[in-house]
Write a protein that holds these residues in place. Structure first.
Motif, PDB file in Angstrom:
ATOM      1  N   VAL A 315      31.790  47.875  54.414  1.00 45.95           N
ATOM      2  CA  VAL A 315      32.052  47.225  53.042  1.00 45.95           C
ATOM      3  C   VAL A 315      30.843  47.239  52.335  1.00 45.95           C
ATOM      4  N   ASP A 316      30.697  47.884  51.064  1.00 44.44           N
ATOM      5  CA  ASP A 316      29.617  47.931  50.185  1.00 44.44           C
ATOM      6  C   ASP A 316      29.405  46.534  49.531  1.00 44.44           C
ATOM      7  N   GLU A 322      28.718  42.374  43.043  1.00 43.76           N
ATOM      8  CA  GLU A 322      28.628  42.770  41.512  1.00 43.76           C
ATOM      9  C   GLU A 322      29.883  42.606  40.742  1.00 43.76           C
ATOM     10  N   ALA A 323      30.811  43.119  41.805  1.00 44.79           N
ATOM     11  CA  ALA A 323      32.186  43.266  40.749  1.00 44.79           C
ATOM     12  C   ALA A 323      32.708  41.876  40.699  1.00 44.79           C
ATOM     13  N   ALA A 331      37.780  46.103  40.779  1.00 46.33           N
ATOM     14  CA  ALA A 331      36.672  47.006  41.287  1.00 46.33           C
ATOM     15  C   ALA A 331      36.275  46.293  42.292  1.00 46.33           C
ATOM     16  N   ALA A 332      36.383  44.984  42.501  1.00 47.86           N
ATOM     17  CA  ALA A 332      36.219  44.353  43.690  1.00 47.86           C
ATOM     18  C   ALA A 332      37.186  44.544  44.771  1.00 47.86           C
ATOM     19  N   ASN A 333      38.524  44.475  44.681  1.00 48.06           N
ATOM     20  CA  ASN A 333      39.579  44.597  45.532  1.00 48.06           C
ATOM     21  C   ASN A 333      39.305  46.405  45.937  1.00 48.06           C
TER      22      ASN A 333
END
Ligand code: LRH
Ligand code: MN
Length: 388
Positions: A315-316, A322-323, A331-333
């Motif tokens: 996972v980044d 940031e998202a 974006a986060a999901n």
């Protein structure tokens, strides 16, 4: 972005503990099926568990269950484990098969029955001393089937007192873990039904008492990874009993029924830096292979947990944070789903080859002929297993 080397380093240190009882016969109230080559005693169970470690490289410990794994000489069993390349992990007590515990064990109204249940743990601690195990695991079937059957508060007071007596049996370098389960075999109330109840009792006992989270012990729809976060924040997550389920406490192979849930759980472990052995969280399997081959079932379960862990490590985290901060929901999901959608099998094959293992543990085990040999050798005697 987490470097590939950092991911490999974390994976090299991962270990998963195997349940001895997964190698014996198991089933349901309807039927327990036998299988040719099933172990007939704890020594053969340990030998089979060692096969899983031999091909996966990350399953170096075997949990025992007393009395299912009762032997005359536990030192000899620990020596056998060492001979085949593994060690004895947690020692599980058994408070769910004696007639005396019909109305409870550590919660029973009768002090003599409670004393009997406490004394059983003295035997378990002796097994720990003889095998070098440092962890005692308790799961209580205790509960009632009808409102009014017993006083819920009195039972909790009796439970707290009995657990204190068990805790006092431990040597200084030992710890205990307390498992919860929301129902079964009791169908009205269970005395340790949820993480909160287990946590309260553990906090009352002392800092060498922690919670066991069995993934099959929650009401349908429970967000288990949220419970993981809370127990980690409290510093009281002692162990996992990994398995999976479609309905109730099905004890199916970890990651088989809900691999996405297993990924989400391992992501919270990685996010809280609790994958490290020093974190004190013991990652264990607690499963029954009622219809599938047992050693392959354990190999598949171990590699399922390993795959979920590798995806979680990928996972980044910076992009995710940031998202999240930007309130960019999709974006986060997507960051999490991107890691989950990553095929980590080539990375794990590389990891195994680096450590001299075959890239595909299942294929290597099936090609070894071990199953055929044990089926031929293990004739006569009584197969180990539920109700054995
Ligand atoms: C109870 C449980 C517990 C073990 C038993 C084999 O359902 O999960 O961890 O004692 O299974
Ligand atoms: Mn369990």
């Amino acid at each position: 972005m987490t470097s590939q080397e950092a991911v490999l380093t974390a994976l090299r240190r991962q270990t998963i503990e195997l349940p001895s009882w997964a190698f014996g016969n198991s089933g349901t109230r309807f039927k327990v099926f036998g299988t040719p080559g099933t172990p007939r005693d704890p020594f053969e169970k340990v030998s089979d568990a060692a096969q899983v470690h031999r091909y996966t490289g990350i399953a170096p410990r075997v949990s025992l269950h007393v009395p299912w794994d009762r032997v005359d000489d536990y030192g000899e069993l620990a020596a056998h484990a060492a001979d085949v390349g593994v060690s004895i992990g947690m020692v599980n007590s058994n408070l769910f098969q004696d007639d005396e515990y019909k109305f409870g064990s550590l919660t029973h109204p009768d002090p003599a029955v409670r004393a009997r249940a406490v004394a059983h743990h003295a035997e378990c601690v002796d097994v720990m001393r003889a095998t070098g195990s440092k962890e005692l695991k308790l799961w209580l079937p205790d509960g009632t089937n009808y409102p009014g059957q017993d006083d819920l508060r009195d039972r909790q007071d009796r439970l707290a007192e009995s657990l204190q007596q068990v805790y006092a049996l431990l040597d200084e370098d030992m710890r205990m873990v307390l498992e919860y389960k929301f129902f079964e075999p009791a169908f009205y109330h269970t005395d340790i039904p949820d993480w909160g109840t287990s946590l309260l009792h553990c906090m009352a006992l002392g800092d060498r008492a922690n919670v066991v989270l069995d993934t099959g012990h929650h009401a349908p729809g429970t967000n288990i990874e949220f419970i993981v976060v809370q127990l980690l924040r409290a510093g009281r997550l002692g162990a996992f009993d990994f398995n999976s389920r479609f309905y109730a406490d099905d004890d199916l192979m970890a990651g088989a029924a809900d691999p996405f849930q297993l990924f989400r759980i391992m992501y919270e472990i990685v996010r809280s830096d609790a994958l490290r052995p020093e974190s004190g969280v013991n990652f264990m399997l607690d499963q029954c292979h009622n219809v599938e081959e047992k050693i392959p079932g354990q190999i598949r379960s171990v590699t399922n947990v390993q795959q979920a862990t590798a995806k979680a490590l990928l996972v980044d985290r910076d992009a995710l944070r940031e998202a999240q901060r930007a309130g960019n929901v999709l974006a986060a999901n997507d960051v999490l789903m991107d890691a989950y959608a990553t095929d980590v099998r080539p990375l794990l094959a590389q990891l195994r080859e680096e450590t001299g293992l075959a890239p595909d543990p299942m294929a290597a085990y099936l090609a070894s002929g071990y199953a055929e040999r044990t089926a031929a050798d293990r004739v006569g005697g009584r197969q180990a297993g539920w109700g054995a």
